[in-house]
Design a protein around this motif. Sequence first.
Motif, PDB file in Angstrom:
ATOM      1  N   HIS A 138       1.880   7.086  -3.603  1.00 48.31           N
ATOM      2  CA  HIS A 138       1.999   6.114  -2.775  1.00 48.31           C
ATOM      3  C   HIS A 138       3.121   5.184  -2.819  1.00 48.31           C
ATOM      4  O   HIS A 138       3.486   4.102  -2.007  1.00 48.31           O
ATOM      5  N   SER A 174       4.213  -0.342   2.008  1.00 48.57           N
ATOM      6  CA  SER A 174       3.819   0.470   2.982  1.00 48.57           C
ATOM      7  C   SER A 174       2.366   0.896   2.945  1.00 48.57           C
ATOM      8  O   SER A 174       1.452   0.690   3.793  1.00 48.57           O
ATOM      9  N   LEU A 200       0.222  -1.980   3.506  1.00 51.51           N
ATOM     10  CA  LEU A 200       0.071  -2.355   5.183  1.00 51.51           C
ATOM     11  C   LEU A 200      -0.730  -1.303   5.786  1.00 51.51           C
ATOM     12  O   LEU A 200      -1.834  -1.728   6.615  1.00 51.51           O
ATOM     13  N   ASP A 201      -0.786   0.052   5.413  1.00 49.61           N
ATOM     14  CA  ASP A 201      -1.625   0.988   6.028  1.00 49.61           C
ATOM     15  C   ASP A 201      -3.172   0.659   5.695  1.00 49.61           C
ATOM     16  O   ASP A 201      -4.104   0.683   6.728  1.00 49.61           O
ATOM     17  N   LYS A 209       6.712   3.956  -2.462  1.00 47.10           N
ATOM     18  CA  LYS A 209       7.938   4.245  -1.965  1.00 47.10           C
ATOM     19  C   LYS A 209       9.100   3.238  -2.298  1.00 47.10           C
ATOM     20  O   LYS A 209       8.833   2.059  -1.930  1.00 47.10           O
TER      21      LYS A 209
END
Length: 408
Positions: free
Chosen positions: A43, A51, A54-55, A45
């Motif tokens: 995960h 990111s 946030l997901d 990046k």
Amino acid sequence: ITTALDQLVQHFGLGDYHQGLVKQVKDAFADPSHTLAAQLLPHIKDKSLASFALDKALAYHDYDWTAHYALKGYEEMELSTQMLLFDAIQKGIHFEILDEQDQFLKLWHKDHVEYVKNGNMTSKDNYVVPLAMANKTVTKKILADAGFPVPAGDEFTSLEQGLAYYPLIKNKQIVVKPKSTNFGLGISIFQEPASLENYQKALEIAFAEDTAVLVEEFIPGTEYRFFILDGHCEAVLLRVAANVVGDGKHTIRELVAQKNANPLRGHDHRSPLEIIALGDIEQLMLAQQGYTPDDVLPDGKKVNLRRNSNISTGGDSIDVTETMDSSYQELAAAMATSMGAWACGVDLIIPDETQIAIKENPHCTCIELNFNPSMYMHTYCAEGPGQAITPKILDKLFPELVALKHQN
């Protein structure tokens, strides 16, 4: 290390949860892909987990709003207790759950400690008061002695006694209910004279809930629940009995299933509204209206599945605090005070709420006092603005926090 953990689990006789934790550690040693770092690696990046975070945050946000009324992590507790805990956290009050199943809490601020059960049972009520309110016969006698209107009736401790009473009520509107239960359990209401067969069935239903049963006159009018706290009415609720409205296509059983699909409906007082049942009482009610659960209702035809309007038996809640005349609110508060109750629910039947209520001419009848009134149904209503009661409970338990807030 894992051997030591195995020995620790065995020594203390720990269960599946802790055994599973040890297994996770063993799996991670045997295969590094099971470690937390390895699971996060895909995960990353641009050298960041932003990111991914946030997901996750959005997913948790969506989860939180699946039942916005619930305090996440405490959903197994009764909803009124969840609400009290939420407000305690907002006010900076410490808490400990002493018994989750019994809804028993310890609350404290500095050296001030309060114990609370079911969200509103506290040290503010004398021990004997909830016992008196749990006994409907005692409640009626105390209210009648204080000059308040209560329905006429009698008490029976056996089916035979109750059946022997039938000649006296066979041509009357009556209510059959257990002596000492709450939440509308075991109550049957006959707005038309009951046949001996239906009367016996109602007695059997009531005796299934208690060893003593009351048979009372039915009082026509609209039933309202008044929530009284420390001598003041904080909320008034119109509770509409469990019902369905026909569409000309679906059976009553199917209409009940459709209504139960509402996400606000659940079980065991963990949701603002309760699942509607199709048990003995509901089917008896349908039979009185000439229906069975498998009949298709005509379009627009409404049938009640209960005559008692308790939310706990599938009813709907409508907040009418702002429109109910203050004279009824004051009268309900006076009834609670006559019982010595600090927090309680007062159920009044009011034929015409446009009339002004005074003790000498009340224009209403008290059918019950409830020592453990649900607070959530006043806050999360099917209709109306709703009233927040749990913050007021806490303000009265911890007045020093109110004073501190005003100082700031």
